[in-house]
Design a protein around this motif. Sequence first.
Motif, mmCIF file in Angstrom:
data_model
loop_
_atom_site.group_PDB
_atom_site.id
_atom_site.type_symbol
_atom_site.label_atom_id
_atom_site.label_comp_id
_atom_site.label_asym_id
_atom_site.label_seq_id
_atom_site.Cartn_x
_atom_site.Cartn_y
_atom_site.Cartn_z
ATOM 1 N N ILE A 192 -8.955 11.379 -11.506
ATOM 2 C CA ILE A 192 -8.264 10.082 -11.415
ATOM 3 C C ILE A 192 -9.188 9.108 -10.677
ATOM 4 C CG2 ILE A 192 -6.075 8.927 -10.912
ATOM 5 C CD1 ILE A 192 -4.839 11.673 -10.423
ATOM 6 N N PRO A 193 -10.307 8.713 -11.292
ATOM 7 C CA PRO A 193 -11.324 7.929 -10.576
ATOM 8 C C PRO A 193 -10.955 6.466 -10.345
ATOM 9 C CG PRO A 193 -11.958 8.194 -12.863
ATOM 10 C CD PRO A 193 -10.732 9.032 -12.672
ATOM 11 N N ASP A 194 -9.901 5.977 -10.987
ATOM 12 C CA ASP A 194 -9.577 4.550 -10.883
ATOM 13 C C ASP A 194 -8.790 4.194 -9.634
ATOM 14 O OD1 ASP A 194 -10.850 4.067 -13.256
ATOM 15 O OD2 ASP A 194 -9.028 4.233 -14.467
ATOM 16 N N VAL A 195 -8.391 5.199 -8.849
ATOM 17 C CA VAL A 195 -7.575 4.938 -7.662
ATOM 18 C C VAL A 195 -8.429 4.966 -6.402
ATOM 19 C CG1 VAL A 195 -5.635 5.745 -6.258
ATOM 20 C CG2 VAL A 195 -5.504 5.866 -8.744
ATOM 21 N N LEU A 237 0.887 -1.158 0.000
ATOM 22 C CA LEU A 237 0.000 0.000 0.000
ATOM 23 C C LEU A 237 0.927 1.211 0.000
ATOM 24 C CD1 LEU A 237 -3.025 0.830 0.224
ATOM 25 C CD2 LEU A 237 -2.679 0.956 2.702
ATOM 26 N N PRO A 238 1.322 1.678 -1.191
ATOM 27 C CA PRO A 238 2.305 2.760 -1.265
ATOM 28 C C PRO A 238 1.666 4.119 -1.040
ATOM 29 C CG PRO A 238 1.676 2.075 -3.463
ATOM 30 C CD PRO A 238 0.917 1.189 -2.512
ATOM 31 N N GLY A 239 2.446 5.015 -0.467
ATOM 32 C CA GLY A 239 1.922 6.324 -0.117
ATOM 33 C C GLY A 239 2.040 7.339 -1.231
ATOM 34 N N ALA A 240 1.052 8.228 -1.294
ATOM 35 C CA ALA A 240 1.041 9.337 -2.244
ATOM 36 C C ALA A 240 0.312 10.514 -1.605
ATOM 37 C CB ALA A 240 0.355 8.940 -3.540
ATOM 38 N N VAL A 267 0.152 10.118 -7.331
ATOM 39 C CA VAL A 267 -0.944 9.178 -7.573
ATOM 40 C C VAL A 267 -0.871 8.643 -9.001
ATOM 41 C CG1 VAL A 267 -3.451 8.945 -7.754
ATOM 42 C CG2 VAL A 267 -2.454 10.198 -5.828
ATOM 43 N N MET A 268 -0.651 9.523 -9.958
ATOM 44 C CA MET A 268 -0.565 9.110 -11.358
ATOM 45 C C MET A 268 0.614 8.173 -11.602
ATOM 46 S SD MET A 268 -1.477 12.723 -13.270
ATOM 47 C CE MET A 268 -0.945 12.103 -14.877
ATOM 48 N N ARG A 276 -3.471 0.517 -8.004
ATOM 49 C CA ARG A 276 -4.777 1.186 -7.968
ATOM 50 C C ARG A 276 -5.212 1.535 -6.548
ATOM 51 N NH1 ARG A 276 -8.840 -1.414 -8.648
ATOM 52 N NH2 ARG A 276 -10.183 0.340 -9.163
ATOM 53 N N VAL A 277 -4.618 0.881 -5.558
ATOM 54 C CA VAL A 277 -4.952 1.140 -4.158
ATOM 55 C C VAL A 277 -3.731 1.769 -3.492
ATOM 56 C CG1 VAL A 277 -5.726 0.141 -1.976
ATOM 57 C CG2 VAL A 277 -6.535 -0.803 -4.142
#
Length: 213
Positions: free
Chosen positions: A154-157, A113-116, A122-123, A131-132
Amino acid sequence: MTPEAASAEAEKICRLAPVVPVLVVHDASIARALAEALVAGGLPALEVTLRTPAALDVIREMAKVEGGVVGAGSILTPAAVTAVVAAGAKFGVSPGATDTVLSAAEQADLPMLPGAATASEVMALLERGYRVQKFFPASINGGAPAIKAIGAPIPDVMFCPTGGVTPENAPEYLSMKNIICVGGSWVAPQNLIDAKDWKAIEELAREAASLRG
């Protein structure tokens, strides 16, 4: 493990409960009792941060608890990836993301679960296949409104916000479509850990587990 597979596995873990306890534990001798209380309260996914000398031993002990899924937080290096996998961690969490850490996790089959905290971060993670993601530190980076704003283009994340999440603001986060869960330390406060008040921690966990629906 591909980034896509890693992210899919992280999503399964994040969907186990609305809250992932973020744990800073200094004494491995109480780790198992603490994990048992949290799992009994309905929070099976546990993040043990690598912020204490005892962290790896804590992971080893918590990994023995039936029904629990123990992960390691504050992963900063490939060496940390190797160490937490050896200790029994089933997932990893990082405050940000680097190619070296992500590559090490992928090679070790450790779901991450990587941080952004920005749209560019995010991109970049999405481009790699994640995606998560963890949104960190959530509160000082705009909280729920910021995540909503990023989610529009960016709705896919999906995000797990951590940092400044409380019982009071968690429902706002959890009401959003692009929030999969939240990470919080309030379910296992240091004073209750020091007092070994496992019943009180179990009750806090039960309250947290009921935050969504």
